[in-house]
Design an enzyme around this catalytic site. Structure first.
Site, short mmCIF file in Angstrom:
data_model
loop_
_atom_site.label_atom_id
_atom_site.label_comp_id
_atom_site.label_asym_id
_atom_site.label_seq_id
_atom_site.Cartn_x
_atom_site.Cartn_y
_atom_site.Cartn_z
N TRP A 109 79.31 29.71 87.00
CA TRP A 109 79.69 28.51 86.23
C TRP A 109 81.16 28.71 85.91
CZ3 TRP A 109 81.60 27.42 81.33
CH2 TRP A 109 81.43 26.10 80.89
N ASN A 168 80.07 38.21 84.10
CA ASN A 168 79.85 37.04 83.22
C ASN A 168 80.77 37.22 82.03
OD1 ASN A 168 77.77 36.28 84.81
ND2 ASN A 168 76.17 36.69 83.30
N GLY A 169 81.33 36.12 81.54
CA GLY A 169 82.19 36.23 80.36
C GLY A 169 83.61 35.79 80.70
N GLU A 215 69.74 13.35 69.60
CA GLU A 215 69.14 14.13 70.70
C GLU A 215 68.84 13.23 71.91
OE1 GLU A 215 68.98 17.06 71.49
OE2 GLU A 215 67.30 17.31 72.86
N LYS A 263 70.30 13.99 75.52
CA LYS A 263 69.40 14.19 76.66
C LYS A 263 69.73 13.21 77.78
CE LYS A 263 68.00 17.12 76.23
NZ LYS A 263 67.96 18.24 75.32
N GLU A 277 73.09 13.99 79.50
CA GLU A 277 73.04 15.28 80.17
C GLU A 277 72.33 15.20 81.53
OE1 GLU A 277 70.65 17.95 77.84
OE2 GLU A 277 71.62 19.73 78.65
N HIS A 323 80.05 0.06 61.50
CA HIS A 323 81.36 0.55 61.10
C HIS A 323 82.25 0.84 62.31
CE1 HIS A 323 80.11 0.67 56.96
NE2 HIS A 323 79.02 1.35 57.29
C1 AGP Z 1 70.63 20.77 75.54
O1 AGP Z 1 69.79 20.14 76.43
C2 AGP Z 1 71.54 21.78 76.08
N1 AGP Z 1 71.03 22.60 77.07
C3 AGP Z 1 72.42 22.46 75.04
O2 AGP Z 1 72.89 21.50 74.16
C4 AGP Z 1 71.80 23.63 74.23
O3 AGP Z 1 70.86 23.17 73.33
C5 AGP Z 1 72.95 24.38 73.52
O4 AGP Z 1 73.81 24.91 74.48
C6 AGP Z 1 72.46 25.46 72.59
O5 AGP Z 1 71.78 26.47 73.26
P1 AGP Z 1 70.97 27.58 72.48
O6 AGP Z 1 69.88 26.92 71.74
O7 AGP Z 1 70.48 28.49 73.55
O8 AGP Z 1 71.92 28.25 71.53
#
Ligand code: AGP
Length: 594
Positions: free
Chosen positions: A71, A97-98, A467, A471, A474, A490
């Site tokens: 990623w 990673n990181g 949410e 969703k 996303e 507003h």
């Molecule tokens: C939501 O569908 C996402 N995948 C994202 O917002 C997720 O909830 C967020 O990155 C937090 O992740 P966590 O609960 O593993 O900390």
């Protein structure tokens, strides 16, 4: 963010690495690659999904290897930027990673010394830096190199002629899967479930050497023992089980998730456990921190705790809390994180603990970093959530919050008993929403025709609206906004009209009348309205264009049934649009960078 895997044993590494990477793709999927070591290190990588890479790949012979699914943070997704990265003679290969914060400085220094860089990544400095110090002892050269590195990392390193993998972590997870004369390494448990359920987790600043016969770990040059854990998740838990997508499977698992999560806290008939009764916590002022979907659970927690206990609750996005000047004065700090690896959430936990606060973590992943640095862990039992879109983990988080709150509620015993009874009936209520799937799918197909959608709700269902918007955008890429219903006038009213549908989440509580007014205001501006309503709500039905009915429940539980409805809406809208539902573009399951 990014997934990494490693194998050392007596089997051919290539097919194992590919299989593990396939299971790990939800952590990142813009490019991938593997390196296998025998007499030489052979690398194969590209900006493609794992399945495509597998088909294009020659046979790489060797019983030791590493792999990565990326990623992108530094450098666009491309073949040259994909991992593994090597030093120039190709004697050392690294997956990472990181983020290496000081990679520019290191790169300049190494370039002056004659190292030649080919990628635009921060990671590439690692093999060069390790090579710089390499004198035949891989572990020592990794330790020496990491002294110069600022940032976060989980790394796997191999070198030609060394029958071992060197692994190290700081702020990014690594799990070692223990086998019989073979060992596995991964950033996440689902990657290795096919092979073993015995694991150990590295801690920050650990450097380990993994051979086919064992694992040695050092921290600050001293030998340390990391405890072995048994994973209860099964391979089937992490597979699609006949569903077209993980997201749909995970939505359908929610009745079981509710049962398992509540059942994990107390069997039917057992008393509700009160943290105060164990002498651990008095529920005073509460702070709840989280990101994304978990943050929406936190917001529901705020309404719930304030409603039932009259205790003030502050909720903040973990990513913002980390930069606010105010020190925390709350008695109880709760951090919610499904993965237990979200960088912003971990940073918040560390900050809170540094300020002397006791932190309760609600997480789904046993042994995750958050679970290990918290004072108290409340586990949810959602099982592995593979789809990038969080669904069942959200519902499980709500269960944890109900369970945490109910014992502190300032309501009479009879009402409390009734609430607990109804909480235990939620699996059946959620099943009733799932039984409406085809009706919801029809609504979703209508929504899928639009490019902008608003979600509105009030009170404890306002976070459900947020949410819903998260969703939908996303997984379907439809632009969506979640709003407190009273806020539309507003500003966002300017955008309403026949091309801007509104999904109204309506609960039969003290917000009901105000919601009716808001729906009428929206209708007057010609926006088509879909309402999610409790059964038999004829009044709303007359006002709106489309309805999704959910079973009537106690208002404090209405977010559960409403959330399941909006999850199905998002799923079917995305399906209608032909989106890659489980792996939305640019996203990854756990966000382990800031
Ligand atoms: C939501 O569908 C996402 N995948 C994202 O917002 C997720 O909830 C967020 O990155 C937090 O992740 P966590 O609960 O593993 O900390």
């Amino acid at each position: 963010m990014c997934g990494l895997v490693g194998y050392i044993g007596d089997k051919q590494a290539q097919p194992i690495l590919i299989n593990c990477l396939t299971r790990l793709e939800y952590r990142g999927y813009d490019s991938c690659g593997i390196a296998v070591s025998s007499n030489e290190i052979r690398v194969f990588k590209d900006a493609v999904r794992v399945k495509v890479l597998e088909k294009a790949m020659p046979r790489l012979s060797g019983t030791l290897g590493i792999g990565h699914t990326r990623w992108a943070t530094h450098g666009e997704p491309s073949q040259v930027n994909a991992h593994p990265h090597c030093d120039c003679p190709g004697r050392i290969a690294v997956v990472h990673n990181g983020v290496i914060n000081n990679f520019q400085t290191l790169r300049q220094k190494l370039t002056k010394k004659g190292h030649r860089f080919v990628s635009g990544t921060d990671t590439e400095v690692l093999p060069h830096l390790i090579e710089e110090y390499y004198d035949g002892n891989l572990e020592a050269s990794v330790a020496r190199a990491l002294k110069e590195v600022e940032g976060s990392y989980a790394i796997l390193v191999l070198a030609v002629g060394e029958p071992k993998l060197v692994i190290a972590r700081r702020d990014s997870p690594i799990v070692v899967g223990l086998g019989d004369r073979e060992n596995y390494i991964a950033s996440d448990v689902p990657a290795i479930l096919d092979y073993t359920s015995r694991v150990l987790y590295l801690e920050d600043d650990d450097i380990g050497v993994v051979t086919a016969s064992g694992v040695r770990v050092k921290n600050n040059s001293s030998e340390v023992r990391r405890k072995e854990h048994k994973i209860s998740w099964t391979v089937e838990d992490a597979q699609k089980g006949g569903y077209e997508h993980f997201m749909l499977k995970e939505i359908h698992e929610q009745p079981k998730v509710i049962r398992d999560t509540i059942g994990g806290y107390a069997a039917e008939g057992e008393p509700v456990v009160e943290l105060a009764a164990t002498g651990e916590y008095e529920l005073g002022d509460v702070l709840i921190l989280a990101c994304g979907t978990s943050y929406h659970a936190a917001l529901i927690g705020k309404y719930l705790i304030e409603e039932l206990t009259r205790t003030p609750v502050r909720t903040e996005l973990a990513s913002e809390f980390n930069y606010c000047g105010r020190t925390s004065a709350e008695n109880v700090s709760i951090v919610i994180t499904q993965s237990g690896e979200t960088a912003d959430a971990l940073k918040a936990i560390k900050r809170l603990r540094g300020e002397g606060c006791r932190v309760i973590v609600i997480t789904n992943v046993v042994g995750s970093t958050a679970s290990r640095i918290a004072d108290r862990v409340i586990y949810t039992r959602a099982g592995p959530e593979i789809s990038v879109a969080a669904t069942k983990s959200f519902i499980a988080q709500l269960m944890a919050l109900y369970w945490l709150t109910l014992p502190y509620s300032k309501i009479d015993t009879r009402r409390l008993d009734n609430l607990i009874t109804e909480l235990r009936q939620l699996p059946g209520k959620v099943q009733q929403v799932l039984d409406q799937e085809s009706v919801i799918a029809d609504c979703a197909r209508q929504l899928a025709k639009f490019d902008d959608v608003f979600f509105i709700g009030r009170g404890i269902n306002c976070p459900v609206a947020l949410e819903g918007a998260l969703k939908l955008k996303e997984v379907s890429y439809i632009h969506a906004e979640g709003y407190a219903a009273g806020e539309l006038k507003h500003g966002p009213f300017a955008l309403l009209g026949k091309d801007a549908p509104v999904v109204a989440v309506v609960a039969r509580d003290h917000t009901y009348e105000a919601m009716l007014t808001n729906i009428k205001e929206v209708k007057a501006r010609h926006s088509p309205v879909t309402a999610i309503i409790g059964e038999g709500d004829g009044e709303v039905e007359e006002l709106v264009d489309t309805i999704v009915t959910v079973p009537r429940v106690e208002p404090i539980f209405s977010p559960v049934v409403n959330a399941v409805a909006i999850q199905l809406l998002a799923y079917y809208a995305a399906r209608e649009r032909g989106c890659p539902i489980d792996f939305p573009r640019n996203l990854a399951k756990s966000v382990t960078v800031e």
